[in-house]
Design a protein around this motif. Structure first.
Motif, PDB file in Angstrom:
ATOM      1  N   PHE A  71      72.781 -17.591  40.952  1.00 49.65           N
ATOM      2  CA  PHE A  71      72.767 -17.752  39.484  1.00 49.65           C
ATOM      3  C   PHE A  71      73.114 -16.214  38.825  1.00 49.65           C
ATOM      4  O   PHE A  71      73.380 -15.267  39.639  1.00 49.65           O
ATOM      5  CB  PHE A  71      71.228 -18.097  39.054  1.00 49.65           C
ATOM      6  N   TYR A  83      63.693  -5.610  32.246  1.00 48.17           N
ATOM      7  CA  TYR A  83      63.613  -7.086  32.613  1.00 48.17           C
ATOM      8  C   TYR A  83      65.052  -7.776  33.055  1.00 48.17           C
ATOM      9  O   TYR A  83      66.114  -7.224  32.697  1.00 48.17           O
ATOM     10  CB  TYR A  83      63.005  -7.737  31.430  1.00 48.17           C
ATOM     11  N   GLY A  84      64.833  -9.032  33.411  1.00 51.35           N
ATOM     12  CA  GLY A  84      66.017  -9.914  33.725  1.00 51.35           C
ATOM     13  C   GLY A  84      65.975 -11.176  32.788  1.00 51.35           C
ATOM     14  O   GLY A  84      64.713 -11.948  32.874  1.00 51.35           O
ATOM     15  N   GLU A 127      70.195  -8.329  33.048  1.00 48.13           N
ATOM     16  CA  GLU A 127      69.224  -7.279  33.202  1.00 48.13           C
ATOM     17  C   GLU A 127      69.253  -6.015  32.112  1.00 48.13           C
ATOM     18  O   GLU A 127      70.200  -5.601  31.766  1.00 48.13           O
ATOM     19  CB  GLU A 127      69.132  -6.804  34.648  1.00 48.13           C
ATOM     20  N   TYR A 165      56.925  -3.084  42.718  1.00 44.45           N
ATOM     21  CA  TYR A 165      56.990  -2.125  41.755  1.00 44.45           C
ATOM     22  C   TYR A 165      56.462  -2.217  40.535  1.00 44.45           C
ATOM     23  O   TYR A 165      56.468  -1.429  39.641  1.00 44.45           O
ATOM     24  CB  TYR A 165      58.630  -1.949  41.497  1.00 44.45           C
ATOM     25  N   ILE A 185      62.127 -17.870  31.209  1.00 41.11           N
ATOM     26  CA  ILE A 185      63.485 -17.471  30.990  1.00 41.11           C
ATOM     27  C   ILE A 185      63.576 -15.753  31.238  1.00 41.11           C
ATOM     28  O   ILE A 185      65.053 -15.619  31.373  1.00 41.11           O
ATOM     29  CB  ILE A 185      64.236 -17.951  29.826  1.00 41.11           C
ATOM     30  N   CYS A 227      63.863  -6.627  46.484  1.00 39.88           N
ATOM     31  CA  CYS A 227      63.318  -6.369  45.193  1.00 39.88           C
ATOM     32  C   CYS A 227      62.141  -7.521  44.901  1.00 39.88           C
ATOM     33  O   CYS A 227      61.167  -6.979  44.397  1.00 39.88           O
ATOM     34  CB  CYS A 227      64.447  -6.407  44.134  1.00 39.88           C
ATOM     35  N   GLY A 260      67.477 -14.916  32.840  1.00 42.39           N
ATOM     36  CA  GLY A 260      68.222 -15.885  33.769  1.00 42.39           C
ATOM     37  C   GLY A 260      69.106 -16.591  32.883  1.00 42.39           C
ATOM     38  O   GLY A 260      68.841 -17.331  32.015  1.00 42.39           O
ATOM     39  N   MET A 289      72.169 -13.004  36.395  1.00 44.14           N
ATOM     40  CA  MET A 289      71.067 -12.573  35.539  1.00 44.14           C
ATOM     41  C   MET A 289      71.598 -11.364  34.714  1.00 44.14           C
ATOM     42  O   MET A 289      72.442 -10.672  35.158  1.00 44.14           O
ATOM     43  CB  MET A 289      70.093 -11.970  36.710  1.00 44.14           C
ATOM     44  N   GLU A 333      66.037 -19.980  47.662  1.00 44.06           N
ATOM     45  CA  GLU A 333      64.907 -21.051  47.173  1.00 44.06           C
ATOM     46  C   GLU A 333      64.826 -22.182  47.992  1.00 44.06           C
ATOM     47  O   GLU A 333      65.824 -22.793  47.937  1.00 44.06           O
ATOM     48  CB  GLU A 333      65.034 -21.030  45.639  1.00 44.06           C
ATOM     49  N   HIS A 359      66.061 -24.124  39.743  1.00 43.38           N
ATOM     50  CA  HIS A 359      66.308 -23.156  40.513  1.00 43.38           C
ATOM     51  C   HIS A 359      67.669 -23.389  41.170  1.00 43.38           C
ATOM     52  O   HIS A 359      68.067 -24.418  41.458  1.00 43.38           O
ATOM     53  CB  HIS A 359      65.214 -23.163  41.846  1.00 43.38           C
ATOM     54  N   LEU A 360      68.426 -22.290  41.199  1.00 40.43           N
ATOM     55  CA  LEU A 360      69.698 -22.128  41.854  1.00 40.43           C
ATOM     56  C   LEU A 360      69.736 -21.249  42.871  1.00 40.43           C
ATOM     57  O   LEU A 360      68.741 -20.119  42.961  1.00 40.43           O
ATOM     58  CB  LEU A 360      70.879 -21.576  40.693  1.00 40.43           C
ATOM     59  N   GLY A 406      59.933  -9.616  33.538  1.00 44.87           N
ATOM     60  CA  GLY A 406      60.322  -8.047  33.479  1.00 44.87           C
ATOM     61  C   GLY A 406      58.932  -7.198  33.699  1.00 44.87           C
ATOM     62  O   GLY A 406      57.683  -8.113  33.695  1.00 44.87           O
ATOM     63  N   ILE A 464      69.132 -27.354  35.441  1.00 43.90           N
ATOM     64  CA  ILE A 464      70.297 -26.268  35.671  1.00 43.90           C
ATOM     65  C   ILE A 464      71.529 -26.341  36.252  1.00 43.90           C
ATOM     66  O   ILE A 464      72.232 -25.484  36.001  1.00 43.90           O
ATOM     67  CB  ILE A 464      69.253 -25.376  36.355  1.00 43.90           C
ATOM     68  N   GLN A 524      69.097  -9.781  45.198  1.00 37.30           N
ATOM     69  CA  GLN A 524      68.204 -10.359  44.538  1.00 37.30           C
ATOM     70  C   GLN A 524      67.991  -9.923  42.805  1.00 37.30           C
ATOM     71  O   GLN A 524      67.406 -10.747  42.106  1.00 37.30           O
ATOM     72  CB  GLN A 524      66.712 -10.068  45.045  1.00 37.30           C
ATOM     73  N   SER A 525      68.522  -8.702  42.717  1.00 33.35           N
ATOM     74  CA  SER A 525      68.264  -8.177  41.356  1.00 33.35           C
ATOM     75  C   SER A 525      68.935  -6.837  41.438  1.00 33.35           C
ATOM     76  O   SER A 525      68.931  -6.197  42.372  1.00 33.35           O
ATOM     77  CB  SER A 525      66.638  -7.921  41.195  1.00 33.35           C
TER      78      SER A 525
END
Ligand code: 4AD
Ligand code: MG
Length: 436
Positions: A224, A404-405, A228, A335, A360, A167, A407, A226, A213, A220-221, A363, A421, A187-188
């Motif tokens: 994590f 949107y997502g 959405e 997309y 944070i 994604c 974090g 999300m 990552e 970055h993790l 989207g 984080i 990933q999403s």
């Protein structure tokens, strides 16, 4: 046998039990003894209180156990509550009965240990006052996210964690052996959500998300959470407004429920209160570049993604989160559609947090143009066949839609005001670590 009535420490600290004989259970947080007296601090989930053991006030054998018990031993005790200005919190328990539930071995965590050591001992460090406060706030945040969407007419819908498609770009996919084939960790939630909106219209989800990552940053993790949302009939403007409302709603809940924890974390409560009562501005990427050029004298090029340093310098000019729209189309996921008014840019947005917390929320509006998306995917070297199911969503009653997502850990880190984080998730996974 009648059940004992256990009293929580914060009830004692509120002065509700003064003069009474009560039962408390918890863990020894600190202890020191001198001759015939032992001073301890006992903790439970609600707080800490001083408990003193004086030879003669309890059976001798129990007094000796109090002397022997090390930090983190689990205890049940009975004693009388006395107001005492000198005790931390203003109250103490004068213990008349002690039962050691478990004598702890010497606790490996002492003061001044390295960050790496604390991560090795995360299963024990999780008891610290700092992490306990953060996870109480995280719990409020997660609850507030569910509340927010449910109150606003969204259904919760789940997506698979094992997904055959990318994604957000192939570079950060985690590959998983799937019987004789290979697949990837999510990933999403987005692509599956786009299937869900044709019946449920407004949906949301919060779930684990995986990104390989390669960067070692404080943002970055590899794993994590999300949160959405996706909605039929909504455009870019609609979803930026929802994102602003969501973040304010969450912040308001934390300010309502977690003042004590924010104080323990030394977070500036006034600052957060001001944010909750302010409007969050919306600017374009091009305006952001101009601020960096003119006010920060940075040599930034239109067309590149904002790096950490650029986000930080930009956010010096704002006290609240800011929505940045219309990033350059070329650097965006497949997309995201071009903006008809400015086709070099996409109908997309990020929300950046103030100070140095960065993005944070991310989207966009979603493209409904199959040919456009096919071309973008081909450029990225993707197998188009894998996305046929997704293109079907544009073949049978396609509608404009957006989502949107957010974090969760980025938001927790910003609200708590913490450096890394890693402390916003109980057991962080990063490029260097997936243990314990
Ligand atoms: O901006 P991202 O990559 O957007 C998406 O994945 C979209 N498909 C979401 C959607 O439209 N439904 O990620 C969304 C947010 C980021 O703004 C950031 O807060 C967080 O997820 N995030 C991370 N948090 C911690 N560690 C990482 N490696 C993260 N990558 C993204
Ligand atoms: Mg993003």
């Amino acid at each position: 046998m009648p059940k004992k009535n256990w009293i929580k420490i914060d009830d004692i600290l509120k002065g509700k039990k003064t003069g009474e004989s009560i039962n408390v259970r918890g863990w020894i947080y600190r202890t020191r003894s001198s001759g015939n007296i032992v001073f301890t601090i006992i903790r439970d989930v609600t707080g800490t209180i001083q408990a003193t053991f004086k030879r003669g006030n309890l059976p001798d054998e129990q007094f000796e156990n109090a002397k022997k018990a090390l930090v983190e031993s689990s205890v049940e005790l009975t004693g009388k509550i006395k107001e005492d200005k000198r005790a931390p919190g203003g109250y103490e328990i004068k213990v008349t009965k002690l039962e050691i539930v478990d004598f702890a071995e010497p606790f490996p965590i002492t003061e001044d240990q390295s960050i790496e050591f604390l991560l090795d001992k995360r299963h024990l460090w999780i008891r610290s006052q700092k992490l306990t406060s953060i996870f109480k706030i995280r719990s409020t945040i997660v609850g507030a996210i569910h509340d927010f969407f449910r109150k606003n007419g969204f259904y919760e819908l789940d997506a698979p964690v094992l997904q055959p498609n990318q994604c957000e770009g192939g570079a950060t996919l985690f590959e998983v052996k799937y019987y004789d084939e290979k697949t990837y960790l999510s990933q999403s939630w987005q692509l599956y959500a786009e299937a869900g909106i044709f019946s449920l219209e407004k949906i949301y989800n919060m779930g684990p998300t995986f990104r390989a990552e390669k960067s070692k940053t404080s943002r970055h993790l590899s794993e994590f959470w999300m949160a959405e949302m996706e909605a039929a009939w909504m455009d870019l403007y609609d979803v930026t407004e929802i994102a602003k409302k969501e973040v304010k709603y969450i912040l308001r809940q934390v300010l309502k429920c977690n003042k004590k924890e924010l104080e323990i974390l030394n977070q500036d409560i006034k600052k957060l209160e001001n944010i909750v009562n302010s409007d969050f501005p919306t600017i374009t990427y091009t305006e952001a570049i101009n601020i960096l050029k003119e006010k920060e004298r940075m040599n930034v090029q239109w067309g590149k993604d904002l790096r950490t340093i650029e986000e930080n310098n930009l956010m010096k000019h704002f006290k609240t989160p800011v929505v940045v729209t219309n990033y350059p189309l070329e650097i965006m996921a497949f997309y995201k559609p071009p903006d008809p008014k400015d086709p070099k840019t996409a109908l997309c947005f990020d929300m950046l947090a103030p100070d140095e917390y960065g993005e944070i929320v991310g989207g966009s509006q979603r493209s409904t143009d199959i040919e456009y998306m096919k071309n973008r995917l081909k450029e990225m070297g993707e197998k188009i066949e894998n996305y046929e199911w997704y293109f079907d969503l544009r073949r049978y009653g396609s509608v404009p839609h957006s989502g949107y997502g957010l974090g969760v850990e980025r938001l927790v880190a910003w609200i708590c005001g913490i450096d890394s984080i890693k402390d916003s998730i109980p057991f962080p996974r990063t490029i260097n670590r997936f243990r314990p």
